[in-house]
Design a protein around this motif. Structure first.
Motif, short mmCIF file in Angstrom:
data_model
loop_
_atom_site.label_atom_id
_atom_site.label_comp_id
_atom_site.label_asym_id
_atom_site.label_seq_id
_atom_site.Cartn_x
_atom_site.Cartn_y
_atom_site.Cartn_z
N ALA A 8 2.40 27.49 25.24
CA ALA A 8 2.61 27.10 26.64
C ALA A 8 3.72 27.95 27.26
CB ALA A 8 2.97 25.63 26.73
N GLU A 9 3.52 28.36 28.52
CA GLU A 9 4.56 29.10 29.23
C GLU A 9 5.77 28.21 29.48
OE1 GLU A 9 3.05 30.97 32.74
OE2 GLU A 9 1.73 32.29 31.61
N GLY A 14 3.37 21.21 28.93
CA GLY A 14 2.17 21.34 28.12
C GLY A 14 1.89 20.12 27.27
N CYS A 15 0.68 20.06 26.71
CA CYS A 15 0.32 18.99 25.77
C CYS A 15 0.93 19.30 24.40
CB CYS A 15 -1.20 18.86 25.68
SG CYS A 15 -2.03 20.29 24.98
N LEU A 16 0.77 18.40 23.48
CA LEU A 16 1.34 18.58 22.14
C LEU A 16 0.80 19.84 21.47
CD1 LEU A 16 3.21 17.32 20.05
CD2 LEU A 16 1.25 16.07 19.16
N ARG A 17 -0.48 20.14 21.70
CA ARG A 17 -1.12 21.30 21.07
C ARG A 17 -0.51 22.61 21.58
NH1 ARG A 17 -4.67 22.12 16.94
NH2 ARG A 17 -5.27 20.03 17.42
N CYS A 18 -0.40 22.77 22.90
CA CYS A 18 0.07 24.05 23.42
C CYS A 18 1.59 24.17 23.40
CB CYS A 18 -0.50 24.34 24.80
SG CYS A 18 -0.02 23.21 26.09
N THR A 34 -5.79 31.89 29.99
CA THR A 34 -4.66 31.73 30.90
C THR A 34 -4.22 30.28 30.98
OG1 THR A 34 -6.19 31.56 32.76
CG2 THR A 34 -5.29 33.74 32.28
N VAL A 35 -5.10 29.35 30.60
CA VAL A 35 -4.77 27.93 30.60
C VAL A 35 -5.18 27.30 29.27
CG1 VAL A 35 -4.93 27.66 33.09
CG2 VAL A 35 -6.95 27.28 31.71
N CYS A 36 -4.50 26.23 28.90
CA CYS A 36 -4.82 25.48 27.69
C CYS A 36 -6.18 24.82 27.84
CB CYS A 36 -3.74 24.43 27.45
SG CYS A 36 -4.08 23.31 26.08
N PRO A 37 -7.05 24.88 26.84
CA PRO A 37 -8.37 24.24 26.94
C PRO A 37 -8.29 22.72 27.04
CG PRO A 37 -8.24 25.65 24.98
CD PRO A 37 -6.91 25.66 25.61
N LEU A 38 -7.20 22.09 26.57
CA LEU A 38 -7.08 20.63 26.60
C LEU A 38 -6.43 20.10 27.88
CD1 LEU A 38 -6.01 19.99 22.91
CD2 LEU A 38 -8.27 19.75 23.91
N CYS A 39 -5.25 20.64 28.22
CA CYS A 39 -4.50 20.06 29.34
C CYS A 39 -4.47 20.95 30.58
CB CYS A 39 -3.08 19.74 28.91
SG CYS A 39 -2.09 21.22 28.54
N LYS A 40 -5.02 22.13 30.50
CA LYS A 40 -5.09 23.08 31.61
C LYS A 40 -3.72 23.58 32.07
CE LYS A 40 -9.50 22.41 31.70
NZ LYS A 40 -10.21 23.05 30.63
N ALA A 41 -2.70 23.50 31.21
CA ALA A 41 -1.38 24.06 31.51
C ALA A 41 -1.42 25.57 31.26
CB ALA A 41 -0.32 23.40 30.65
N PRO A 42 -0.63 26.37 31.97
CA PRO A 42 -0.62 27.81 31.75
C PRO A 42 -0.13 28.16 30.33
CG PRO A 42 0.57 27.25 33.76
CD PRO A 42 0.23 25.97 33.07
#
Length: 83
Positions: A8-9, A14-18, A34-42
């Motif tokens: 995560a940037e 971000g979620c726990l994964r990123c 460009t975004v996390c597949p789970l939470c859509k955070a950059p």
């Protein structure tokens, strides 16, 4: 297929994964995420260590013979002689 590492940037959003980072196998032809597949955070792609095979060569005639190679030496007349 290569494995890419992402993180995560902004770890706060971000979620726990990123937040911890994740690995993803993707074809080279596809653009980076460009975004996390789970939470859509950059997310940003990390530069990871490259795994290359280690090439070793026999350093002496006896090492080459013990490794199973046939050792030949070129003579003046163009022929080869087994050592």
């Amino acid at each position: 297929m290569p494995t890419y590492q992402y993180i995560a940037e902004d770890p706060e959003k971000g979620c726990l994964r990123c937040k911890r980072g994740f690995d993803l196998r993707r074809p080279i032809s596809r653009p980076p995420l460009t975004v996390c597949p789970l939470c859509k955070a950059p997310v940003k792609k990390l530069i990871s260590q490259v795994n290359t095979p280690r090439v070793t060569k026999p350093t002496s005639i006896s090492d080459a013979k013990s490794a199973g190679f046939t050792v030949l030496e070129k003579r003046c007349d163009g022929s080869y002689e087994r050592l």
